[in-house]
Design an enzyme around this catalytic site. Structure first.
Site, mmCIF file in Angstrom:
data_model
loop_
_atom_site.group_PDB
_atom_site.id
_atom_site.type_symbol
_atom_site.label_atom_id
_atom_site.label_comp_id
_atom_site.label_asym_id
_atom_site.label_seq_id
_atom_site.Cartn_x
_atom_site.Cartn_y
_atom_site.Cartn_z
ATOM 1 N N GLU A 1 22.815 -11.115 45.234
ATOM 2 C CA GLU A 1 21.452 -11.380 44.777
ATOM 3 C C GLU A 1 21.397 -12.589 43.847
ATOM 4 O O GLU A 1 22.323 -12.827 43.080
ATOM 5 C CB GLU A 1 20.950 -10.181 43.966
ATOM 6 C CG GLU A 1 20.863 -8.920 44.755
ATOM 7 C CD GLU A 1 20.391 -7.752 43.896
ATOM 8 O OE1 GLU A 1 20.352 -6.649 44.430
ATOM 9 O OE2 GLU A 1 20.078 -7.957 42.705
ATOM 10 N N CYS B 1 19.281 -16.949 37.899
ATOM 11 C CA CYS B 1 20.272 -15.949 37.496
ATOM 12 C C CYS B 1 21.196 -15.726 38.691
ATOM 13 O O CYS B 1 20.761 -15.202 39.720
ATOM 14 C CB CYS B 1 19.532 -14.676 37.103
ATOM 15 S SG CYS B 1 20.622 -13.342 36.632
ATOM 16 N N CYS C 1 30.589 -5.033 41.391
ATOM 17 C CA CYS C 1 31.250 -5.234 40.097
ATOM 18 C C CYS C 1 32.170 -4.057 39.821
ATOM 19 O O CYS C 1 31.830 -2.913 40.117
ATOM 20 C CB CYS C 1 30.206 -5.357 38.985
ATOM 21 S SG CYS C 1 30.944 -5.692 37.365
ATOM 22 N N CYS D 1 29.364 -0.328 34.315
ATOM 23 C CA CYS D 1 28.538 0.013 33.155
ATOM 24 C C CYS D 1 27.557 1.100 33.602
ATOM 25 O O CYS D 1 26.975 1.012 34.681
ATOM 26 C CB CYS D 1 27.775 -1.215 32.646
ATOM 27 S SG CYS D 1 28.874 -2.533 32.124
ATOM 28 N N CYS E 1 23.827 0.337 34.894
ATOM 29 C CA CYS E 1 23.606 -0.848 35.729
ATOM 30 C C CYS E 1 23.657 -0.504 37.222
ATOM 31 O O CYS E 1 24.568 0.199 37.669
ATOM 32 C CB CYS E 1 24.675 -1.885 35.402
ATOM 33 S SG CYS E 1 24.716 -3.258 36.545
ATOM 34 N N LEU F 1 26.561 -6.638 24.574
ATOM 35 C CA LEU F 1 27.127 -5.763 23.547
ATOM 36 C C LEU F 1 26.696 -4.318 23.799
ATOM 37 O O LEU F 1 27.516 -3.430 23.974
ATOM 38 C CB LEU F 1 26.654 -6.246 22.179
ATOM 39 C CG LEU F 1 27.427 -5.789 20.979
ATOM 40 C CD1 LEU F 1 28.874 -6.227 21.052
ATOM 41 C CD2 LEU F 1 26.784 -6.342 19.707
ATOM 42 N N CYS G 1 19.671 -6.768 37.690
ATOM 43 C CA CYS G 1 20.890 -7.069 38.434
ATOM 44 C C CYS G 1 21.330 -5.956 39.375
ATOM 45 O O CYS G 1 21.516 -4.813 38.970
ATOM 46 C CB CYS G 1 21.962 -7.366 37.379
ATOM 47 S SG CYS G 1 23.609 -6.948 37.803
HETATM 48 S S1 SF4 Z 1 26.178 -4.814 33.610
HETATM 49 FE FE1 SF4 Z 1 26.585 -4.388 35.788
HETATM 50 S S2 SF4 Z 1 27.192 -6.371 36.689
HETATM 51 FE FE2 SF4 Z 1 27.339 -6.582 34.435
HETATM 52 S S3 SF4 Z 1 29.473 -6.041 33.972
HETATM 53 FE FE3 SF4 Z 1 28.324 -4.123 33.789
HETATM 54 S S4 SF4 Z 1 28.468 -3.152 35.830
HETATM 55 FE FE4 SF4 Z 1 29.091 -5.306 36.053
#
Ligand code: SF4
Length: 351
Positions: free
Chosen positions: A97, A110, A117, A121, A124, A221, A339
C-alpha cells in the site's frame, strides 16, 4: 515494452554506478548509464524505446535482456478528506500500500518498505499480516515514480516511510532508495522533506545517523515505560526503551535534527495523566516533538480511540511540562488509510 518473458535483469532500483557498470560491461561509454538513470528516476520512464538519447542499437539490446517493472494498481480509494490510498501488485503477486495525504501546504506520500511486517505491534493492521518479504530498492522507488507519473511532478512534496513494514529492518534497500530519491539527477527530493519512521530498531538508528543521509527520524514510541511498551510492541523486548532514547539522542546530535516521537493514543491503555507524565519525563530533555495520534480502530483488534476531550487533556499535560506536542488528525478513515488496513482486508477476504 520490455520483454518480460525473455528478459533477465531488472534495472529499476539500480544505482547510478550499477547502471554505469551495466553499460561498461557492454563495452559502451559509462555515461549512457547515467542517461538511463535520469530516464528512470528523473522522468519516470519505463520504456527503453522512449530513451531517445541512447543509440538505437543499445535501446534494442536493453529491450532484449533487461526489464523495467512498474507497479500495477490493483485498488484505488479516495477519502472524503482527499487522502488517496493505492494498493499495488508486485511482479510476484505480493501486494503493498501507498497513501497520499494532501494537507494545506504539503502533500505527503506514505510509502511501504516491506510486504507485511514481522514486528506484530498489537494495534496495527499490517502487524496481522506477518512478513512476506522485503521490498527491493526498485519497489520502494516505484511507489513514488507511480505517483509522479499519474499526478505529475508535484504529486507529493514530502515522503514518510510509515507504510507497511519496518524500514530499518530493510536497511540496505532503504538506503539505496533514499540515495536515488535525494539525488539531483534522480528524483531530486530534498532530504529535509523525507522522514524515516521506525518502531525502534536501535542499532540501525545509530547506523542511519552515521550514514550521512541526513533525513528526518520519527520513532514510534506509543508507550513511555518499558513494561507498557512491551505489551503492545514485541520489538521492545529486543530493543529496550532506555537504549532507544539514547539512540534518539545520538541521532539528534549527529544529524542535527529534531526527532519526532509518534504516540498512538489507545483508550484506557496509554492515555492517562500518569502516562502523559511518564512521556514528558522521557522526552523533555531531548530535542524532539511528540505527535499524538488518536487511534484509528482496526476491525478485529482490541483497542479503541479516546474521546476528543481525553486527547486534548493528554496534549495539555505534555505542553504544560514544556514538551512540543501536536495532535495529528486521522486521515482517510473512510478508506481504511491506516497502514496495512486495505491489504489486510483483501488478504482476509481471499482466505
Ligand atoms: S506499526 Fe505495524 S507496520 Fe509498523 S512496525 Fe508495528 S506492526 Fe510493523
Amino acid at each position: 515494452m520490455s520483454n518480460p518473458a525473455k528478459s533477465t535483469t531488472e534495472i529499476l532500483g539500480l544505482s547510478k554506478s550499477e547502471l554505469e557498470d551495466l553499460i561498461r560491461s557492454r563495452k559502451l561509454p559509462a555515461f549512457y548509464g547515467r542517461q538511463i538513470y535520469t530516464w528512470l528516476y528523473g522522468r519516470q520512464c519505463h520504456e527503453f524505446s522512449e530513451m531517445t538519447d541512447l543509440p538505437l542499437a543499445l535501446r534494442d539490446q536493453l529491450q532484449e535482456d533487461c526489464r523495467i517493472t512498474p507497479l500495477v494498481e490493483l485498488e484505488f480509494a479516495k477519502s472524503t478528506d482527499t487522502t488517496e490510498k493505492y494498493l499495488f501488485g508486485l511482479s510476484d503477486g505480493a501486494e503493498i500500500e501507498t497513501v497520499l495525504i494532501p494537507d494545506r501546504k504539503t502533500t505527503t506520500a506514505c510509502v511501504s518498505s516491506q510486504v507485511g511486517c514481522a514486528l506484530a505491534c498489537r494495534f496495527c493492521a499490517t502487524g496481522t499480516l506477518n512478513l512476506t518479504r522485503d521490498l527491493t530498492a526498485g519497489e520502494i522507488v516505484a511507489q513514488l515514480l507511480f505517483l509522479r507519473e499519474k499526478k505529475g511532478e508535484r504529486a507529493f512534496s514530502n515522503i514518510v516511510f510509515m507504510g507497511m513494514g519496518e524500514p530499518l529492518n530493510n536497511y540496505d534497500a532503504l538506503v539505496k532508495a533514499l540515495e536515488i530519491i535525494t539525488d539531483p539527477a534522480g528524483m531530486a527530493l530534498s532530504k529535509r522533506r523525507i522522514t524515516v519512521s521506525t518502531s525502534g530498531v536501535t542499532p540501525k538508528i545509530r547506523r542511519l545517523a552515521e550514514s550521512g543521509l541526513g533525513v528526518n527520524l520519527a520513532i514510534s514510541l506509543h508507550a513511555a515505560t518499558q513494561s507498557k511498551r512491551e505489551k503492545i510492541m514485541p520489538v521492545a523486548q529486543t530493543f529496550a526503551l532506555d537504549k532507544l532514547i539514547s539512540a534518539a539522542r545520538f541521532y539528534a546530535d549527529t544529524v542535527g535534527k529534531r526527532i519526532t516521537f509518534e504516540y498512538v493514543l489507545l483508550k484506557g491503555f496509554n492515555d492517562t495523566r500518569e502516562d502523559a507524565m511518564a512521556l514528558s519525563a522521557l522526552t523533555r530533555k531531548l530535542d524532539c516533538k511528540v505527535n499524538l495520534l488518536p487511534y484509528n480502530p482496526v476491525p478485529g483488534l482490541d483497542f479503541d480511540r479516546p474521546e476528543k476531550d481525553e486527547v486534548n487533556r493528554f496534549a495539555a499535560t505534555l505542553a504544560n511540562k514544556g514538551v512540543v506536542v501536536t495532535v495529528r488528525t486521522s486521515r482517510g478513515r473512510d478508506v481504511a488509510a491506516a497502514c496495512g488496513q486495505l491489504a489486510a482486508k483483501r488478504q482476509k477476504g481471499n482466505s
